[in-house]
Write a protein that holds these residues in place. Sequence first.
Motif, PDB file in Angstrom:
ATOM      1  N   TYR A 106       2.431   1.699  -3.436  1.00  0.00           N
ATOM      2  CA  TYR A 106       1.416   2.150  -4.391  1.00  0.00           C
ATOM      3  C   TYR A 106       1.117   3.638  -4.208  1.00  0.00           C
ATOM      4  O   TYR A 106       1.042   4.397  -5.190  1.00  0.00           O
ATOM      5  N   CYS A 107       0.940   4.073  -2.953  1.00  0.00           N
ATOM      6  CA  CYS A 107       0.620   5.477  -2.693  1.00  0.00           C
ATOM      7  C   CYS A 107       1.771   6.386  -3.090  1.00  0.00           C
ATOM      8  O   CYS A 107       1.551   7.488  -3.615  1.00  0.00           O
ATOM      9  N   ARG A 153       0.828  -1.207   0.000  1.00  0.00           N
ATOM     10  CA  ARG A 153       0.000   0.000   0.000  1.00  0.00           C
ATOM     11  C   ARG A 153       0.863   1.258   0.000  1.00  0.00           C
ATOM     12  O   ARG A 153       0.584   2.221  -0.735  1.00  0.00           O
ATOM     13  N   ARG A 192      -2.022   9.071   2.649  1.00  0.00           N
ATOM     14  CA  ARG A 192      -2.928   8.229   1.869  1.00  0.00           C
ATOM     15  C   ARG A 192      -2.766   6.752   2.207  1.00  0.00           C
ATOM     16  O   ARG A 192      -3.698   5.967   2.000  1.00  0.00           O
ATOM     17  N   THR A 193      -1.616   6.371   2.715  1.00  0.00           N
ATOM     18  CA  THR A 193      -1.389   4.959   3.040  1.00  0.00           C
ATOM     19  C   THR A 193      -2.373   4.474   4.092  1.00  0.00           C
ATOM     20  O   THR A 193      -2.999   3.423   3.951  1.00  0.00           O
ATOM     21  N   ALA A 229       1.606  11.097   0.297  1.00  0.00           N
ATOM     22  CA  ALA A 229       1.612   9.654   0.054  1.00  0.00           C
ATOM     23  C   ALA A 229       1.523   8.876   1.357  1.00  0.00           C
ATOM     24  O   ALA A 229       0.793   7.871   1.446  1.00  0.00           O
ATOM     25  N   THR A 282       1.030   9.024  -5.980  1.00  0.00           N
ATOM     26  CA  THR A 282       1.108  10.444  -5.626  1.00  0.00           C
ATOM     27  C   THR A 282       2.157  11.173  -6.458  1.00  0.00           C
ATOM     28  O   THR A 282       1.888  12.225  -7.052  1.00  0.00           O
TER      29      THR A 282
END
Length: 339
Positions: free
Chosen positions: A108-109, A105, A199-200, A196, A113
């Motif tokens: 990905y973030c 995760r 957002r995780t 980022a 971002t």
Amino acid sequence: MTAALILVVYALSVAVFAPPLLARHWPSDRAPRLTVALLQILTCSFLVAAVAVGLALAFTLVEGLSELSPALDSCADQLPVTDHGSVGTVLGHLGWISAVLLSARLLYCLAATFGTARRRRRTHSEMLRILATRDDELGVLILDHPAPACYCLPGDVVITTGALERLSAKQVEAVLLHERAHLSGRHHLIIALATAIRRTIPHIRLLAYAERETRRLVELIADDAAVAHTGAPTVAAALAVIGTAQGTDPAPHYDPVPETALAIDSSPTLRRIRRLLRLDHPLTRRGHALVIATTTVATVLPVALLAVSGATLLRPCPPDSASGWSRTVVVSVDGADGS
């Protein structure tokens, strides 16, 4: 299990207590650089600790992983919840699954971002090549727009005609120095990293607080850079002109600043003006030393906890007499009768 407990206590303590303590007692406005560094340390160490908790559970309680180290396997065998029981196996598997998912995760973030911001900046830069004109004397792009604004994208500073009309030459110099401080400090990367991380795990208060404060504090850092060359009154006046004009402009689409840009009016204007005019007391030498010491401790502590946690996983376990580990010393005594 000891390693997991150490890391859980650290992660929970940072997530629960750091935001209110920093908001109430930390002199963030008077030490913006150190505060940004502290926020990055706390958020990154929180995520590392969360991943490490899962790995510690996995290496302790998952049969096969714990057997990679005889000492670790013997420790697992002595736990109330072991890798041979159903509860221990479930906890161990939940640990490594959560560690893998959280790591994936985060990656990905970070990719999403930074990738999205880069695409938007490239799109806006292409638009500026068509709409803006370069001023070689100022070294900026001038955008024909009535709203006074000045912002930067990596590699370029953009100022509107509305800003040039309302600001004096000294004030224009101040806002350009502000934006160039953003560029030299690579503040767009700092903000993207904070975004980022938030957002995780978006519902963790620490991560949301860190992103919000980072966005605000990089503006103060850029203010300080402009003040060093033009003086606080000039920067405060420029900030008041741009902030007031944008706040009262009746045009429905007055704001030319793109979402991913760093603009001079992107945080509460009045608080920044008061700070520039030194209505808030400056940080004393003793206070500055305390801030540095606290930031240093915040840097060293998670590293030390990770080292201690790793040591608890690798150290030999004490003998367990109940499982036949205790050593029996046999002493043979030759008696006179030969027995």
